[in-house]
Design a protein around this motif. Structure first.
Motif, PDB file in Angstrom:
ATOM      1  N   LEU A 126       0.973  -1.140   0.037  1.00 55.26           N
ATOM      2  CA  LEU A 126       0.017   0.056   0.079  1.00 55.26           C
ATOM      3  C   LEU A 126       0.926   1.229  -0.078  1.00 55.26           C
ATOM      4  O   LEU A 126       1.844   1.105   0.763  1.00 55.26           O
ATOM      5  N   ASP A 127       0.398   2.382  -0.988  1.00 56.46           N
ATOM      6  CA  ASP A 127       1.333   3.638  -0.744  1.00 56.46           C
ATOM      7  C   ASP A 127       0.666   4.571   0.309  1.00 56.46           C
ATOM      8  O   ASP A 127      -0.719   4.836   0.236  1.00 56.46           O
ATOM      9  N   LYS A 128       1.276   4.581   1.443  1.00 54.16           N
ATOM     10  CA  LYS A 128       0.907   5.200   2.374  1.00 54.16           C
ATOM     11  C   LYS A 128       0.608   6.711   2.049  1.00 54.16           C
ATOM     12  O   LYS A 128      -0.343   7.330   2.655  1.00 54.16           O
ATOM     13  N   ASP A 129       1.389   7.112   1.256  1.00 52.79           N
ATOM     14  CA  ASP A 129       1.242   8.824   0.853  1.00 52.79           C
ATOM     15  C   ASP A 129      -0.241   9.217   0.325  1.00 52.79           C
ATOM     16  O   ASP A 129      -0.476   9.955   0.692  1.00 52.79           O
ATOM     17  N   GLN A 130      -0.863   7.913  -0.507  1.00 50.90           N
ATOM     18  CA  GLN A 130      -1.886   8.381  -0.891  1.00 50.90           C
ATOM     19  C   GLN A 130      -3.411   8.139   0.086  1.00 50.90           C
ATOM     20  O   GLN A 130      -4.121   8.926   0.040  1.00 50.90           O
ATOM     21  N   ILE A 131      -2.823   7.363   1.206  1.00 49.62           N
ATOM     22  CA  ILE A 131      -3.807   7.443   2.277  1.00 49.62           C
ATOM     23  C   ILE A 131      -3.810   8.457   3.008  1.00 49.62           C
ATOM     24  O   ILE A 131      -4.852   9.035   3.373  1.00 49.62           O
ATOM     25  N   GLU A 132      -2.572   9.146   3.194  1.00 43.41           N
ATOM     26  CA  GLU A 132      -2.367  10.515   4.006  1.00 43.41           C
ATOM     27  C   GLU A 132      -3.186  11.624   3.016  1.00 43.41           C
ATOM     28  O   GLU A 132      -3.732  12.376   3.563  1.00 43.41           O
ATOM     29  N   ALA A 133      -2.913  11.339   1.800  1.00 40.71           N
ATOM     30  CA  ALA A 133      -3.493  12.593   1.087  1.00 40.71           C
ATOM     31  C   ALA A 133      -5.126  12.466   0.908  1.00 40.71           C
ATOM     32  O   ALA A 133      -5.713  13.538   0.786  1.00 40.71           O
ATOM     33  N   ALA A 134      -5.472  11.244   1.156  1.00 42.79           N
ATOM     34  CA  ALA A 134      -6.843  10.910   1.122  1.00 42.79           C
ATOM     35  C   ALA A 134      -7.443  11.832   2.325  1.00 42.79           C
ATOM     36  O   ALA A 134      -8.441  11.958   2.342  1.00 42.79           O
ATOM     37  N   GLN A 135      -6.707  11.526   3.525  1.00 40.33           N
ATOM     38  CA  GLN A 135      -7.217  11.885   4.815  1.00 40.33           C
ATOM     39  C   GLN A 135      -7.047  13.507   4.710  1.00 40.33           C
ATOM     40  O   GLN A 135      -8.168  14.089   5.354  1.00 40.33           O
ATOM     41  N   SER A 136      -6.089  13.809   4.246  1.00 43.42           N
ATOM     42  CA  SER A 136      -6.081  15.546   4.170  1.00 43.42           C
ATOM     43  C   SER A 136      -7.003  15.925   3.484  1.00 43.42           C
ATOM     44  O   SER A 136      -7.315  17.187   3.494  1.00 43.42           O
ATOM     45  N   LEU A 137      -7.605  15.268   2.433  1.00 46.28           N
ATOM     46  CA  LEU A 137      -8.624  15.750   1.812  1.00 46.28           C
ATOM     47  C   LEU A 137     -10.020  15.695   2.235  1.00 46.28           C
ATOM     48  O   LEU A 137     -11.254  16.183   1.817  1.00 46.28           O
ATOM     49  N   GLY A 138      -9.950  15.183   3.421  1.00 44.77           N
ATOM     50  CA  GLY A 138     -11.194  14.948   4.261  1.00 44.77           C
ATOM     51  C   GLY A 138     -12.021  13.719   3.870  1.00 44.77           C
ATOM     52  O   GLY A 138     -13.366  13.557   4.444  1.00 44.77           O
ATOM     53  N   TYR A 139     -11.397  12.580   3.305  1.00 44.35           N
ATOM     54  CA  TYR A 139     -12.041  11.749   3.379  1.00 44.35           C
ATOM     55  C   TYR A 139     -12.387  10.783   4.416  1.00 44.35           C
ATOM     56  O   TYR A 139     -11.355  10.993   5.572  1.00 44.35           O
ATOM     57  N   SER A 140     -13.481  10.031   4.635  1.00 43.52           N
ATOM     58  CA  SER A 140     -13.515   9.500   5.917  1.00 43.52           C
ATOM     59  C   SER A 140     -12.852   8.105   5.768  1.00 43.52           C
ATOM     60  O   SER A 140     -12.561   7.565   4.912  1.00 43.52           O
ATOM     61  N   THR A 141     -12.963   7.466   6.955  1.00 46.21           N
ATOM     62  CA  THR A 141     -12.392   6.043   6.978  1.00 46.21           C
ATOM     63  C   THR A 141     -12.826   5.058   5.884  1.00 46.21           C
ATOM     64  O   THR A 141     -12.262   4.306   5.123  1.00 46.21           O
ATOM     65  N   SER A 142     -14.319   5.109   6.009  1.00 45.54           N
ATOM     66  CA  SER A 142     -14.706   4.267   4.872  1.00 45.54           C
ATOM     67  C   SER A 142     -14.679   4.602   3.380  1.00 45.54           C
ATOM     68  O   SER A 142     -14.440   3.688   2.644  1.00 45.54           O
ATOM     69  N   GLN A 143     -14.485   5.975   3.318  1.00 46.46           N
ATOM     70  CA  GLN A 143     -14.166   6.503   1.955  1.00 46.46           C
ATOM     71  C   GLN A 143     -12.813   5.942   1.454  1.00 46.46           C
ATOM     72  O   GLN A 143     -12.506   5.649   0.391  1.00 46.46           O
ATOM     73  N   THR A 144     -11.781   6.246   2.484  1.00 45.96           N
ATOM     74  CA  THR A 144     -10.538   5.920   2.202  1.00 45.96           C
ATOM     75  C   THR A 144     -10.306   4.282   2.085  1.00 45.96           C
ATOM     76  O   THR A 144      -9.536   4.116   0.959  1.00 45.96           O
ATOM     77  N   LEU A 145     -11.257   3.807   2.482  1.00 48.87           N
ATOM     78  CA  LEU A 145     -11.003   2.220   2.419  1.00 48.87           C
ATOM     79  C   LEU A 145     -11.519   1.784   1.133  1.00 48.87           C
ATOM     80  O   LEU A 145     -10.875   0.953   0.423  1.00 48.87           O
ATOM     81  N   ARG A 146     -12.499   2.399   0.562  1.00 45.44           N
ATOM     82  CA  ARG A 146     -13.287   1.885  -0.380  1.00 45.44           C
ATOM     83  C   ARG A 146     -12.648   2.502  -1.789  1.00 45.44           C
ATOM     84  O   ARG A 146     -12.423   1.864  -2.662  1.00 45.44           O
ATOM     85  N   LYS A 147     -12.046   3.683  -1.752  1.00 46.21           N
ATOM     86  CA  LYS A 147     -11.546   4.444  -2.877  1.00 46.21           C
ATOM     87  C   LYS A 147     -10.107   4.290  -3.103  1.00 46.21           C
ATOM     88  O   LYS A 147      -9.566   4.761  -4.141  1.00 46.21           O
ATOM     89  N   VAL A 148      -9.519   4.065  -1.920  1.00 46.69           N
ATOM     90  CA  VAL A 148      -7.941   4.141  -1.952  1.00 46.69           C
ATOM     91  C   VAL A 148      -7.289   2.735  -1.618  1.00 46.69           C
ATOM     92  O   VAL A 148      -6.507   2.009  -2.480  1.00 46.69           O
ATOM     93  N   ILE A 149      -7.900   2.133  -0.407  1.00 48.42           N
ATOM     94  CA  ILE A 149      -6.879   1.032   0.203  1.00 48.42           C
ATOM     95  C   ILE A 149      -7.501  -0.297  -0.771  1.00 48.42           C
ATOM     96  O   ILE A 149      -6.725  -1.010  -1.189  1.00 48.42           O
ATOM     97  N   ILE A 150      -8.707  -0.422  -0.919  1.00 51.26           N
ATOM     98  CA  ILE A 150      -9.181  -1.550  -1.520  1.00 51.26           C
ATOM     99  C   ILE A 150      -8.720  -1.743  -3.025  1.00 51.26           C
ATOM    100  O   ILE A 150      -8.401  -2.816  -3.418  1.00 51.26           O
ATOM    101  N   PRO A 151      -9.010  -0.682  -3.641  1.00 46.41           N
ATOM    102  CA  PRO A 151      -8.537  -0.839  -5.221  1.00 46.41           C
ATOM    103  C   PRO A 151      -7.003  -1.191  -5.146  1.00 46.41           C
ATOM    104  O   PRO A 151      -6.584  -1.765  -6.294  1.00 46.41           O
ATOM    105  N   GLN A 152      -6.256  -0.340  -4.411  1.00 45.97           N
ATOM    106  CA  GLN A 152      -4.860  -0.875  -4.349  1.00 45.97           C
ATOM    107  C   GLN A 152      -4.379  -2.331  -4.149  1.00 45.97           C
ATOM    108  O   GLN A 152      -3.682  -2.897  -4.571  1.00 45.97           O
ATOM    109  N   VAL A 153      -4.961  -2.667  -3.129  1.00 46.43           N
ATOM    110  CA  VAL A 153      -4.814  -4.306  -2.781  1.00 46.43           C
ATOM    111  C   VAL A 153      -5.447  -5.002  -3.649  1.00 46.43           C
ATOM    112  O   VAL A 153      -4.782  -6.117  -3.977  1.00 46.43           O
TER     113      VAL A 153
END
Length: 231
Positions: A126-153
């Protein structure tokens, strides 16, 4: 003498069991993935005794041939089911247990170990920078999981999962030992009926090869689309 016509006749008969074989392999893949995800989660909790037990179990499954595991489950599963149902006063005839269930249970447990490694490797990529970027944009945990983590995994795990699927399809050739008819078992039956084992096994090899080529092509296309962000 080798007869190409017999190969095509055998091919027609063998193709009839391809849907059943693929269905069994898909069920095993899904169940082993679920079990593998559970193993990965439990290991991530770092509970000392539990972690050691899982490590021993994984070592046992890796070191034991599939055919031995198949027979272990074949003879033990009816007893386990009978004992479990007897706790609720439910009668069960061990001889009525479907052989396909034995195959599914055996290979789901066996390949859950490999699926666990696939999932763990995908999570580590997992690219941790993308997760941090998503959080900085105000993504919720579920949004980060759905739009960033799951697609990468999913993208990272797809090739290895595809390989696992192909391995399971080929491993199902052992299913004939417990009377489940797959591609290989059908080839044996066709060969016995026609006394043309060479032609029947050549036909079976062609079927396995075509399945491998087709699945590899589809997965490669899907992986490329996922990496480009189309999916």
């Amino acid at each position: 003498m080798f007869d190409i016509v017999t190969v095509f006749e055998s091919l027609i008969e063998i193709v009839k069991v391809v849907p059943k074989t693929l269905f069994l392999a898909l069920v095993i893949l899904i169940l082993s993935f679920i079990l593998g995800a559970m193993l990965t989660y439990i290991q991530s909790l770092n509970i000392p005794v539990v972690k050691q037990i899982i490590a021993v179990l994984q070592s046992f499954l890796r070191g034991t041939p599939n055919v031995v595991l198949l027979y272990l489950v074949y003879y033990s599963l009816p007893l386990v089911v009978t004992s479990f149902l007897s706790l609720f006063g439910v009668g069960f005839d061990p001889a009525s247990l479907n052989s396909a269930a034995v195959v599914i249970v055996t290979f789901s447990i066996c390949y859950s170990v490999f699926q666990s490694e696939i999932i763990r490797g995908a999570l580590h990529s997992l690219d941790k920078d993308q997760i941090e970027a998503a959080q900085s944009l105000g993504y919720s945990t579920s949004q980060t999981l759905r739009k960033v983590i799951i697609p990468q995994v999913m993208t990272e795990a797809l090739p290895d999962t595809m390989n696992a699927f192909l391995i399971i399809i080929k491993a199902l050739s052992l299913a004939f030992l417990v009377t489940v008819v797959d591609i290989f078992a059908q080839a044996r039956l066709v060969g016995a009926q026609t006394f043309s084992y060479l032609e029947a096994f050549v036909a079976a090899a062609l079927v396995y090869w075509v399945i491998c080529v087709a699945l590899t092509y589809v997965v490669n296309k899907l992986e490329n689309r996922m990496r480009r962000g189309y999916v």
